[in-house]
Design a protein around this motif. Structure first.
Motif, PDB file in Angstrom:
ATOM      1  N   VAL A   1       0.833  -1.207   0.000  1.00 61.56           N
ATOM      2  CA  VAL A   1       0.000   0.000   0.000  1.00 61.56           C
ATOM      3  C   VAL A   1       0.862   1.249   0.000  1.00 61.56           C
ATOM      4  O   VAL A   1       0.462   2.287  -0.548  1.00 61.56           O
ATOM      5  CB  VAL A   1      -1.019   0.000   1.171  1.00 61.56           C
ATOM      6  N   THR A   2       2.052   1.185   0.566  1.00 63.13           N
ATOM      7  CA  THR A   2       2.960   2.334   0.513  1.00 63.13           C
ATOM      8  C   THR A   2       3.377   2.599  -0.929  1.00 63.13           C
ATOM      9  O   THR A   2       3.346   3.742  -1.409  1.00 63.13           O
ATOM     10  CB  THR A   2       4.206   2.081   1.385  1.00 63.13           C
ATOM     11  N   ALA A   3       3.758   1.534  -1.639  1.00 58.51           N
ATOM     12  CA  ALA A   3       4.180   1.700  -3.033  1.00 58.51           C
ATOM     13  C   ALA A   3       3.050   2.298  -3.863  1.00 58.51           C
ATOM     14  O   ALA A   3       3.272   3.206  -4.677  1.00 58.51           O
ATOM     15  CB  ALA A   3       4.625   0.357  -3.601  1.00 58.51           C
ATOM     16  N   ALA A   4       1.842   1.826  -3.635  1.00 56.26           N
ATOM     17  CA  ALA A   4       0.702   2.340  -4.408  1.00 56.26           C
ATOM     18  C   ALA A   4       0.487   3.831  -4.122  1.00 56.26           C
ATOM     19  O   ALA A   4       0.217   4.625  -5.031  1.00 56.26           O
ATOM     20  CB  ALA A   4      -0.554   1.536  -4.074  1.00 56.26           C
ATOM     21  N   GLN A   5       0.629   4.230  -2.841  1.00 59.01           N
ATOM     22  CA  GLN A   5       0.398   5.640  -2.496  1.00 59.01           C
ATOM     23  C   GLN A   5       1.534   6.538  -2.974  1.00 59.01           C
ATOM     24  O   GLN A   5       1.305   7.691  -3.338  1.00 59.01           O
ATOM     25  CB  GLN A   5       0.159   5.784  -0.987  1.00 59.01           C
ATOM     26  N   VAL A   6       2.757   6.037  -3.003  1.00 58.91           N
ATOM     27  CA  VAL A   6       3.861   6.823  -3.573  1.00 58.91           C
ATOM     28  C   VAL A   6       3.614   7.011  -5.065  1.00 58.91           C
ATOM     29  O   VAL A   6       3.725   8.132  -5.600  1.00 58.91           O
ATOM     30  CB  VAL A   6       5.224   6.127  -3.339  1.00 58.91           C
ATOM     31  N   ALA A   7       3.229   5.937  -5.744  1.00 58.85           N
ATOM     32  CA  ALA A   7       2.988   6.023  -7.193  1.00 58.85           C
ATOM     33  C   ALA A   7       1.888   7.043  -7.494  1.00 58.85           C
ATOM     34  O   ALA A   7       1.961   7.777  -8.486  1.00 58.85           O
ATOM     35  CB  ALA A   7       2.610   4.649  -7.740  1.00 58.85           C
ATOM     36  N   ALA A   8       0.869   7.108  -6.629  1.00 60.74           N
ATOM     37  CA  ALA A   8      -0.218   8.068  -6.847  1.00 60.74           C
ATOM     38  C   ALA A   8       0.233   9.501  -6.583  1.00 60.74           C
ATOM     39  O   ALA A   8      -0.297  10.449  -7.162  1.00 60.74           O
ATOM     40  CB  ALA A   8      -1.405   7.711  -5.946  1.00 60.74           C
ATOM     41  N   ALA A   9       1.246   9.679  -5.743  1.00 58.49           N
ATOM     42  CA  ALA A   9       1.664  11.031  -5.343  1.00 58.49           C
ATOM     43  C   ALA A   9       2.691  11.635  -6.292  1.00 58.49           C
ATOM     44  O   ALA A   9       2.798  12.855  -6.383  1.00 58.49           O
ATOM     45  CB  ALA A   9       2.240  10.999  -3.925  1.00 58.49           C
ATOM     46  N   VAL A  10       3.449  10.819  -6.982  1.00 63.81           N
ATOM     47  CA  VAL A  10       4.505  11.355  -7.851  1.00 63.81           C
ATOM     48  C   VAL A  10       4.107  11.175  -9.311  1.00 63.81           C
ATOM     49  O   VAL A  10       3.193  10.418  -9.632  1.00 63.81           O
ATOM     50  CB  VAL A  10       5.862  10.642  -7.605  1.00 63.81           C
ATOM     51  N   HIS A  11       4.781  11.914 -10.169  1.00 66.07           N
ATOM     52  CA  HIS A  11       4.548  11.755 -11.605  1.00 66.07           C
ATOM     53  C   HIS A  11       5.855  11.287 -12.217  1.00 66.07           C
ATOM     54  O   HIS A  11       6.628  12.083 -12.733  1.00 66.07           O
ATOM     55  CB  HIS A  11       4.108  13.067 -12.236  1.00 66.07           C
TER      56      HIS A  11
END
Lengths: 276, 276
Positions: free
Chosen positions: B219-229
């Motif tokens: 879930v951390t990886a998913a939230q990082v991916a959503a936060a960065v471009h």
């Protein structure tokens, strides 16, 4: 050591944490008139996973602190530091230094008839082969086994517990296989970690009856007592405790290892001292 | 984040050891075009037993090192540092910082219907009540349980093992009692330690079927991916690994957590850097 001190003999005891309090407990019994300074490097524990260079640097800085506090004799209660940093400590200090690895090997030499010894310890101590080396220097053959679950089981308080018995049974089955493969006839088991004396009873139940358990805390205290000439009279001074982190946790958990309450722990910022 | 970098987005991942490699493993899947810098503070692990002040000082010095290496985004994969040092890190750094405690709590909020959450973690994380606090901020009720034997069991490699199943059964029986005593109806279990994803299967077998396991690495990886471009094209750069001690052990044990070989680990003398 000079027996004509005007003050009680001051003995420094060093460990990476509070496990070495099992050694201090035995020392307090053997040398009630000595004054003890115990240093637990709790900010940097465990030493087990660290390199030889790092462990030597940490141990020397802690030992130098104890010397500045007046220690005239140093006991390295930490197996990892005894295994990896004893030469560095002796080179850096002007006072006698005794480590638990050599005291354990001395006791094995005194007690073993077959000359074959089993050793259980942490992964780092086993990887260093310090016990096997110390045993070989005394014409003993040793088989070593890393038992990484025993420290957390002790810290969990699972002493008389089915999981601990099962873990011990697995570890000792493997160790006896190793011993058989090496064609040894062991009559002695060295407890190569300061946490293990708390598991002495379940360990004795898990091994063959003819194997005698050597508790390095007890044998270290006996060898220190034989090496020093502590005054036999006078008012005993309370031991002083120093820790590099979490003095409250040290007090709470440490009391279990020492077998008596720890009233006060002095917090030492060793990194700030090193930077001076 | 600015998507028009001339170089790949550089993401720093920090942990006290190699457990955070489970988070990096998930990040590499989610953001294959980003460049990762992983820092394991292996000379000073585990953080779990240390004080808040010490942990914050260690984490900030490691994070500043990663920023000097070009990190533009920082993931705190260490539960203890996320729990105790996130405010210090955000105050000390100019780049965005995301910690595994908040990403876990975010995922629990998204997935729980009953609003009741179970959390398993190390003793230090539980003592900080960081997960309970983060859950409460999201209107979730949480019961936390320290499971100090799970990390050594994973490091022993006892994953599909009867002792591990027995330990999990004991821990979850206690946790379900706690949950019942607090009148909760949990439908979600948060794995609050980076080692625990390796035990996901025996954990799922040990808990009631209606409870969903949330793996904080995923879930951390998913939230990082959503936060960065992160740029979607370009040649992926190989991750770089930094450790403060024992690079060989990091390579050997870390590969198990990362799920792929670690070719090279750079040894960093952080204490020397701090003393500058």
């Amino acid at each position: 050591m000079n027996p004509s001190h005007s003050h009680p003999l001051r003995i420094g005891v060093f460990d990476s944490g509070f496990g070495g309090l099992t050694v201090l407990r035995a020392l307090l019994r053997e040398l009630p008139q000595a004054e003890f300074l115990y240093f637990g490097d709790t900010a940097r524990l465990p030493y087990g996973a660290k390199s030889r260079e790092t462990i030597a640097r940490y141990a020397v800085s802690a030992a130098e602190f104890l010397v500045r506090q007046g220690a005239e004799y140093l006991v390295i209660a930490c197996n990892t530091a005894s295994a990896l940093a004893l030469d560095d400590l002796r080179a850096a200090l002007d006072i006698p230094v005794l480590g638990v690895v050599e005291t354990g090997a001395n006791a094995a030499q005194a007690h073993s008839h077959s000359g074959d010894v089993l050793v259980i310890a942490t992964a780092a101590t086993v990887e260093s082969h310090a016990y096997a080396t110390a045993c070989a220097e005394r014409n003993l053959r040793a088989v070593e086994k890393a038992c990484p679950l025993l420290v957390p089981l002790v810290e969990e308080g699972w002493i008389d517990h089915p999981v601990t018995r099962e873990v011990l049974s697995i570890y000792f089955t493997e160790l006896m296989h190793q011993s058989k493969a090496a064609a040894l006839a062991p009559d002695t088991l060295l407890l190569g970690c300061t946490h293990y004396p708390l598991l002495r009873e379940p360990i004795e139940q898990a091994i063959p009856a003819q194997i005698r358990v050597i508790d390095s805390a007890e044998v270290t205290a006996a060898q220190v007592a034989a090496a020093v000439h502590a005054p036999q009279a006078g008012t005993p001074a309370a031991p002083r405790f120093f820790a590099t982190d979490s003095p409250a946790k040290f007090q709470r958990l440490g009391s279990r290892f020492l077998g008596q309450p720890i009233e006060h722990v002095e917090l030492i910022d060793l990194e700030a001292l090193e930077a001076l």
